[in-house]
Design a protein around this motif. Structure first.
Motif, PDB file in Angstrom:
ATOM      1  N   PRO A  66      33.910  41.839  45.080  1.00 60.05           N
ATOM      2  CA  PRO A  66      34.151  40.523  44.498  1.00 60.05           C
ATOM      3  C   PRO A  66      32.992  39.628  44.458  1.00 60.05           C
ATOM      4  CG  PRO A  66      34.640  40.791  47.036  1.00 60.05           C
ATOM      5  CD  PRO A  66      34.318  42.118  46.348  1.00 60.05           C
ATOM      6  N   PRO A  92      40.413  37.733  46.722  1.00 57.85           N
ATOM      7  CA  PRO A  92      40.810  36.723  45.529  1.00 57.85           C
ATOM      8  C   PRO A  92      41.052  35.428  46.216  1.00 57.85           C
ATOM      9  CG  PRO A  92      41.960  38.831  44.801  1.00 57.85           C
ATOM     10  CD  PRO A  92      41.276  39.032  46.276  1.00 57.85           C
ATOM     11  N   ARG A 120      38.089  35.061  40.948  1.00 61.21           N
ATOM     12  CA  ARG A 120      37.323  35.981  40.761  1.00 61.21           C
ATOM     13  C   ARG A 120      35.913  35.301  40.408  1.00 61.21           C
ATOM     14  NH1 ARG A 120      40.966  37.924  36.217  1.00 61.21           N
ATOM     15  NH2 ARG A 120      39.637  36.560  34.977  1.00 61.21           N
TER      16      ARG A 120
END
Length: 179
Positions: A66, A92, A120
């Motif tokens: 991430p 997320p 994102r």
């Protein structure tokens, strides 16, 4: 604080094997669900998940994947919170909390443009974070951290309100995951 320290802290909070009847994730080991372990190549019993496998999953899926490592280069306290939140709610969701907070703190897009809340971490999010920190200085990171934690707390309460079985976890979430 390094990613190894952050992983150690998560492992301390998560403990070893669990199969709580109210947990929709089912069996977990070190906080890793069976579904995540299987998706990452582990096919043994969850009780036997190697600690090294859990550590590798945390590093790859909840830190590097991430791009929380890129956040850490700018705001280590925020990155640590995003990592822990990502472990508990999914990366997320954690990334979206950062994006929402940055959008709300940009003074009507006068400090930097609003960004899409897509969960994102990309160049736009990192540019917004950099601009926010440049504008607000050293204290800005702590304020941003408070905003992220406020969003996290609200989500925990909403989860417990929507699904009464989650009330079994609410106290622990609030005590161990915020602040």
């Amino acid at each position: 604080m390094t990613i190894d320290h952050l992983i150690d802290a998560v492992l301390d909070r998560e403990g070893g094997y669990s199969n709580h009847p109210a947990d929709r994730g089912g069996e977990t080991a070190f906080g890793i669900t069976a579904a995540v372990a299987r998706a990452n190549g582990y096919d043994g019993a969850m009780r036997d998940l190697p600690l090294a496998t859990a550590r590798a999953i945390y590093r790859r899926l909840y830190w590097l994947g991430p791009r929380f490592d890129a956040v850490a280069a700018r705001a280590p306290l925020v990155a640590a919170e995003l990592f822990d939140t990502g472990v508990n709610m999914g990366p997320p969701v954690a990334a979206a909390f950062l994006q929402r907070a940055l959008n709300a703190l940009n003074r009507g897009a006068s400090d930097y443009p609003d960004m899409p809340v897509d969960g994102r971490i990309g160049d736009i999010t990192l540019a917004g974070l950099t601009a926010f920190l440049a504008w607000r200085g050293a204290g800005g990171e702590r304020v941003l951290l408070k905003a992220i934690e406020a969003l996290q707390g609200e989500r925990y309460v909403a989860l417990a309100e929507r699904r009464p079985a989650n009330e079994a976890f609410l106290y622990g979430w609030l005590a161990n995951r915020i602040g």
